[in-house]
Design an enzyme around this catalytic site. Structure first.
Site, PDB file in Angstrom:
ATOM      1  N   ALA A 159      12.034 -43.067 -11.587  1.00 23.53           N
ATOM      2  CA  ALA A 159      13.330 -43.507 -12.106  1.00 23.53           C
ATOM      3  C   ALA A 159      13.257 -45.002 -12.401  1.00 23.53           C
ATOM      4  CB  ALA A 159      14.430 -43.245 -11.084  1.00 23.53           C
ATOM      5  N   TRP A 214      15.505 -37.747 -18.723  1.00 18.80           N
ATOM      6  CA  TRP A 214      14.416 -36.992 -18.120  1.00 18.80           C
ATOM      7  C   TRP A 214      13.124 -37.728 -18.356  1.00 18.80           C
ATOM      8  CZ3 TRP A 214      15.786 -33.286 -14.948  1.00 18.80           C
ATOM      9  CH2 TRP A 214      16.989 -32.628 -15.142  1.00 18.80           C
ATOM     10  N   GLU A 220       0.837  -1.211   0.000  1.00 15.40           N
ATOM     11  CA  GLU A 220       0.000   0.000   0.000  1.00 15.40           C
ATOM     12  C   GLU A 220       0.866   1.254   0.000  1.00 15.40           C
ATOM     13  OE1 GLU A 220      -0.074  -2.574   1.976  1.00 15.40           O
ATOM     14  OE2 GLU A 220      -2.017  -2.940   2.903  1.00 15.40           O
TER      15      GLU A 220
HETATM   16  C1  AOF Z   1       0.276  -4.877   4.537  1.00 18.19           C
HETATM   17  N1  AOF Z   1       0.944  -4.726   3.373  1.00 18.19           N
HETATM   18  O1  AOF Z   1       2.614  -5.224   1.974  1.00 18.19           O
HETATM   19  C2  AOF Z   1       2.460  -6.446   3.970  1.00 18.19           C
HETATM   20  C3  AOF Z   1       1.718  -6.625   5.177  1.00 18.19           C
HETATM   21  O2  AOF Z   1       7.283  -6.286  10.178  1.00 18.19           O
HETATM   22  P1  AOF Z   1       6.334  -5.349   9.470  1.00 18.19           P
HETATM   23  O3  AOF Z   1       6.122  -4.073  10.187  1.00 18.19           O
HETATM   24  O4  AOF Z   1       6.665  -5.181   8.014  1.00 18.19           O
HETATM   25  O5  AOF Z   1       4.906  -6.066   9.510  1.00 18.19           O
HETATM   26  C4  AOF Z   1       4.758  -7.355   9.011  1.00 18.19           C
HETATM   27  C5  AOF Z   1       3.287  -7.699   9.087  1.00 18.19           C
HETATM   28  O6  AOF Z   1       2.566  -6.813   8.241  1.00 18.19           O
HETATM   29  C6  AOF Z   1       2.992  -9.088   8.586  1.00 18.19           C
HETATM   30  O7  AOF Z   1       2.982 -10.048   9.638  1.00 18.19           O
HETATM   31  C7  AOF Z   1       1.579  -8.906   8.020  1.00 18.19           C
HETATM   32  O8  AOF Z   1       0.636  -8.931   9.075  1.00 18.19           O
HETATM   33  C8  AOF Z   1       1.629  -7.508   7.461  1.00 18.19           C
HETATM   34  N2  AOF Z   1       2.108  -7.537   6.069  1.00 18.19           N
HETATM   35  N3  AOF Z   1       0.650  -5.838   5.394  1.00 18.19           N
HETATM   36  O9  AOF Z   1      -0.679  -4.149   4.809  1.00 18.19           O
HETATM   37  C9  AOF Z   1       2.016  -5.458   3.052  1.00 18.19           C
HETATM   38  N4  AOF Z   1       3.572  -7.179   3.692  1.00 18.19           N
HETATM   39 ZN    ZN Z   2       1.087  -2.507   6.005  1.00 19.34          ZN
END
Ligand code: AOF
Ligand code: ZN
Length: 373
Positions: free
Chosen positions: A166, A174, A56
């Protein structure tokens, strides 16, 4: 208002975008965000390598002031916690996003519905559950680790129609064709790690790297090798300095063999002993989950496949079938399972099937689908 057909199509595109991050973001999920305004895409982003920045944040930075009044299509519930960056739910609200179209809840206890709650509290219209089944597949690794503390396990097998890998003498290259083998390499790229048994490591002397043009994935290469039998002269050991290479060893592994392997860069990880002199596979997978791995591709051989199947540790099967027959003297893809009656039959649910050259790839889900939302 429910998701429009355009928003649903955008979600499918976002799921495809997020998929490109699989194998590169563990232990985080790969999340994509596409921002729509006046019927067109104004920004798209996905989780960065290693799991940050979040998808995001990437999309919002690209959208700039266009985000005001726009719709964000996000492949997982936006996070609600203060990590290295502020919560994505807050960032979406601050940027003036008016509507969020999303899929399933993030099981991380710091999020778990609070991301959607925060968005609604900020006056944003939220539509949940769009393309939920596809979101479960995309996030299977992250979901399985959150729920069970281990990576999601995909068992990949390439066999004849009668399930042989195999000849009796071990000749295996293969059985499937070029297109199937290319697809198998692509599957490695979407995995955090690739696991084989010690017999396969000894006989096939594989490299387990991801050799497809334009893809720089480096899944961890792991051998389930209770006795530390891997030869220091094997391809895996010789390239351990360039590609992360781990050995899962049991209590009986000789110190001397371990030292020789460690000196060339192999990392040894101790695992509890299991049945028949092997490893406790549930313990092995929990340990790998503890290391942050979310997606594990298992490439055989027959004993490891049987061990994981009988312990109900396989979440997905990726079965390549070549249009060929080898007969029962040839090596089976799955060693003895000890099934005595049909009540113990291991039955899977077909997710998809497609043709690859002359071969066929069937993707199947285990009945106890660990990744239910
Ligand atoms: C999102 N967008 O692209 C991702 C999310 O260690 P942090 O602060 O990066 O947090 C990791 C947590 O954030 C992970 O366990 C999951 O709950 C969320 N990941 N959330 O909104 C993202 N990668
Ligand atoms: Zn996030």
């Amino acid at each position: 208002m429910p998701a429009t057909p355009f928003e649903q199509a955008t979600m499918r595109a976002a799921l495809g975008l997020a998929r490109r991050g699989l194998g590169r973001v563990a232990p985080n999920p790969s999340v994509a965000c596409i921002i729509l305004k006046d019927g067109r895409v104004v920004a798209r982003g996905r989780t960065g390598e290693g799991g940050r920045p979040h998808g995001e944040a990437v999309a919002l930075a690209q959208a700039g002031s266009e985000a005001r009044g726009a719709t964000a299509v996000v492949t997982l519930e936006p996070c609600a916690h203060h990590g290295k960056t502020p919560p994505c739910a807050d960032a979406l609200a601050t940027a003036g996003i008016a509507r969020v179209v999303s899929t399933i809840r993030d099981p991380d206890p710091r999020v778990a519905g609070q991301g959607f709650d925060r968005l609604r509290a900020a006056g944003i219209e939220v539509v949940e559950g769009v393309e939920a089944a596809a979101a479960v597949e995309l996030n299977l690794g992250f979901l399985t680790r959150a729920r069970l503390g281990r990576p999601a396990v995909t068992l990949k097998l390439a066999t004849t129609l009668d399930g042989r890998i195999a000849t009796r003498t071990g000749e295996s290259r293969w059985i499937t064709g070029e297109a199937a083998r290319r697809e198998a390499h692509a599957m490695r790229a979407e995995s955090d790690a690739v696991l084989v048994g010690s017999g396969t490591a000894a006989e096939d002397n594989p490299e387990l790297t991801c050799r497809i043009e334009g893809v720089s994935a480096r899944p961890v290469r792991i051998v389930a090798d209770s006795g530390a039998r891997l030869s220091p002269a094997s391809r895996l050991a010789r390239t351990a300095g360039d590609h992360p290479t781990w050995l899962l060893v049991g209590p009986a592994a000789s110190e001397e063999r371990l030292k020789a392997l460690q000196s060339v860069g192999v990392r040894a990880i101790s695992v509890a002993a299991g049945p028949n002199g092997g490893l406790d596979l549930a313990d092995a997978l929990r340990t790998l989950g503890g290391e942050g791995l979310t997606r594990l591709l298992v490439e055989g051989g027959g004993r490891l496949a049987a061990g994981l199947l009988s312990a109900r540790l396989v979440d997905r099967l990726a079965w390549f079938h070549a249009p060929a027959v080898l007969g029962s003297e040839a090596r089976p893809a799955v060693a003895e399972l000890g099934v005595e009656s049909l009540a113990e039959l291991l039955r899977f649910r077909q997710l998809s099937a497609r043709r690859l050259g002359d071969d066929r790839l069937t993707l199947l889900a285990a009945p106890e689908a660990a990744g239910k939302p």
